[in-house]
Scaffold this motif. Sequence first.
Motif, PDB file in Angstrom:
ATOM      1  N   MET A 157      31.185  78.517  95.790  1.00  0.00           N
ATOM      2  CA  MET A 157      32.124  78.736  94.720  1.00  0.00           C
ATOM      3  C   MET A 157      33.394  77.931  95.017  1.00  0.00           C
ATOM      4  N   THR A 158      33.936  77.322  93.982  1.00  0.00           N
ATOM      5  CA  THR A 158      35.142  76.522  94.094  1.00  0.00           C
ATOM      6  C   THR A 158      36.348  77.343  93.656  1.00  0.00           C
ATOM      7  N   ALA A 159      37.402  77.272  94.449  1.00  0.00           N
ATOM      8  CA  ALA A 159      38.655  77.938  94.070  1.00  0.00           C
ATOM      9  C   ALA A 159      39.315  77.146  92.949  1.00  0.00           C
ATOM     10  N   ILE A 160      39.867  77.864  91.978  1.00  0.00           N
ATOM     11  CA  ILE A 160      40.511  77.251  90.818  1.00  0.00           C
ATOM     12  C   ILE A 160      42.001  77.565  90.847  1.00  0.00           C
ATOM     13  N   THR A 161      42.793  76.551  90.558  1.00  0.00           N
ATOM     14  CA  THR A 161      44.237  76.713  90.444  1.00  0.00           C
ATOM     15  C   THR A 161      44.622  76.614  88.980  1.00  0.00           C
ATOM     16  N   THR A 162      45.523  77.467  88.553  1.00  0.00           N
ATOM     17  CA  THR A 162      46.044  77.424  87.191  1.00  0.00           C
ATOM     18  C   THR A 162      47.515  77.058  87.241  1.00  0.00           C
ATOM     19  N   ILE A 163      47.865  76.048  86.460  1.00  0.00           N
ATOM     20  CA  ILE A 163      49.258  75.609  86.349  1.00  0.00           C
ATOM     21  C   ILE A 163      49.715  75.935  84.936  1.00  0.00           C
ATOM     22  N   ARG A 164      50.849  76.598  84.838  1.00  0.00           N
ATOM     23  CA  ARG A 164      51.437  76.918  83.537  1.00  0.00           C
ATOM     24  C   ARG A 164      52.621  76.000  83.291  1.00  0.00           C
ATOM     25  N   ILE A 165      52.683  75.439  82.098  1.00  0.00           N
ATOM     26  CA  ILE A 165      53.803  74.582  81.709  1.00  0.00           C
ATOM     27  C   ILE A 165      54.382  75.143  80.419  1.00  0.00           C
ATOM     28  N   ASP A 166      55.616  75.607  80.484  1.00  0.00           N
ATOM     29  CA  ASP A 166      56.266  76.168  79.301  1.00  0.00           C
ATOM     30  C   ASP A 166      56.515  75.072  78.267  1.00  0.00           C
ATOM     31  N   HIS A 167      56.313  75.404  77.011  1.00  0.00           N
ATOM     32  CA  HIS A 167      56.550  74.437  75.937  1.00  0.00           C
ATOM     33  C   HIS A 167      57.977  73.897  75.989  1.00  0.00           C
ATOM     34  N   ASP A 168      58.932  74.765  76.288  1.00  0.00           N
ATOM     35  CA  ASP A 168      60.348  74.358  76.320  1.00  0.00           C
ATOM     36  C   ASP A 168      60.642  73.371  77.445  1.00  0.00           C
ATOM     37  N   ALA A 169      59.778  73.314  78.448  1.00  0.00           N
ATOM     38  CA  ALA A 169      60.001  72.426  79.589  1.00  0.00           C
ATOM     39  C   ALA A 169      59.392  71.039  79.391  1.00  0.00           C
ATOM     40  N   LEU A 170      58.719  70.834  78.263  1.00  0.00           N
ATOM     41  CA  LEU A 170      58.086  69.530  78.033  1.00  0.00           C
ATOM     42  C   LEU A 170      59.148  68.447  77.850  1.00  0.00           C
ATOM     43  N   PRO A 171      58.961  67.296  78.510  1.00  0.00           N
ATOM     44  CA  PRO A 171      59.906  66.199  78.307  1.00  0.00           C
ATOM     45  C   PRO A 171      59.817  65.660  76.884  1.00  0.00           C
ATOM     46  N   ASP A 172      60.815  64.899  76.483  1.00  0.00           N
ATOM     47  CA  ASP A 172      60.914  64.397  75.109  1.00  0.00           C
ATOM     48  C   ASP A 172      59.744  63.519  74.685  1.00  0.00           C
ATOM     49  N   GLN A 173      59.029  62.909  75.632  1.00  0.00           N
ATOM     50  CA  GLN A 173      57.916  62.032  75.266  1.00  0.00           C
ATOM     51  C   GLN A 173      56.747  62.797  74.653  1.00  0.00           C
ATOM     52  N   PHE A 174      56.748  64.123  74.775  1.00  0.00           N
ATOM     53  CA  PHE A 174      55.684  64.949  74.213  1.00  0.00           C
ATOM     54  C   PHE A 174      56.176  65.641  72.945  1.00  0.00           C
ATOM     55  N   ASP A 175      55.318  65.704  71.949  1.00  0.00           N
ATOM     56  CA  ASP A 175      55.641  66.342  70.675  1.00  0.00           C
ATOM     57  C   ASP A 175      55.380  67.845  70.791  1.00  0.00           C
ATOM     58  N   ARG A 176      56.430  68.617  70.974  1.00  0.00           N
ATOM     59  CA  ARG A 176      56.301  70.069  71.156  1.00  0.00           C
ATOM     60  C   ARG A 176      55.677  70.765  69.957  1.00  0.00           C
ATOM     61  N   SER A 177      55.736  70.134  68.789  1.00  0.00           N
ATOM     62  CA  SER A 177      55.158  70.755  67.596  1.00  0.00           C
ATOM     63  C   SER A 177      53.628  70.623  67.568  1.00  0.00           C
ATOM     64  N   ARG A 178      53.073  69.857  68.515  1.00  0.00           N
ATOM     65  CA  ARG A 178      51.616  69.665  68.571  1.00  0.00           C
ATOM     66  C   ARG A 178      51.093  70.001  69.966  1.00  0.00           C
ATOM     67  N   PRO A 179      51.153  71.259  70.367  1.00  0.00           N
ATOM     68  CA  PRO A 179      50.764  71.624  71.731  1.00  0.00           C
ATOM     69  C   PRO A 179      49.306  71.300  72.069  1.00  0.00           C
ATOM     70  N   ASP A 180      48.410  71.359  71.092  1.00  0.00           N
ATOM     71  CA  ASP A 180      47.014  71.000  71.371  1.00  0.00           C
ATOM     72  C   ASP A 180      46.902  69.524  71.743  1.00  0.00           C
ATOM     73  N   ALA A 181      47.665  68.676  71.066  1.00  0.00           N
ATOM     74  CA  ALA A 181      47.657  67.246  71.371  1.00  0.00           C
ATOM     75  C   ALA A 181      48.268  66.989  72.747  1.00  0.00           C
ATOM     76  N   VAL A 182      49.304  67.739  73.094  1.00  0.00           N
ATOM     77  CA  VAL A 182      49.921  67.591  74.409  1.00  0.00           C
ATOM     78  C   VAL A 182      48.922  67.991  75.491  1.00  0.00           C
ATOM     79  N   ALA A 183      48.228  69.104  75.281  1.00  0.00           N
ATOM     80  CA  ALA A 183      47.216  69.548  76.244  1.00  0.00           C
ATOM     81  C   ALA A 183      46.131  68.487  76.402  1.00  0.00           C
ATOM     82  N   ALA A 184      45.689  67.895  75.305  1.00  0.00           N
ATOM     83  CA  ALA A 184      44.663  66.848  75.367  1.00  0.00           C
ATOM     84  C   ALA A 184      45.166  65.632  76.133  1.00  0.00           C
TER      85      ALA A 184
END
Length: 72
Positions: free
Chosen positions: A1-28
Motif C-alpha cells: 500500500m502506498t501512503a498518500i499525501t493531501t495538499i490543500r490550497i485555499d482559493h484565496d491564496a491562488l496567485p493572480d495567474q490563476f482564474d479564481r472564478s474557474r477552480p476546476d480549470a485551476v485544478a486541471a
Amino acid sequence: MTAITTIRIDHDALPDQFDRSRPDAVAAAIEAALREDGITAEASDVISHLKVELPTTQLAAASAVLAELQLI
C-alpha cells in the motif's frame, strides 16, 4: 500500500495567474503541471479549497513544482 499525501490550497491564496472564478480549470492546470514532471497526482475543487492528492514518495518533487507555480 502506498501512503498518500493531501495538499490543500485555499482559493484565496491562488496567485493572480490563476482564474479564481474557474477552480476546476485551476485544478486541471495544477494536475497537468505535476504530471508533466512525472508526478502521479489528482487535483480537484472541493468548494472551499483545491485538493491535490499524490503518493507521499513524490512529495518533494511535487513541492518543487507547486513552488514554481507560486502555490506554496
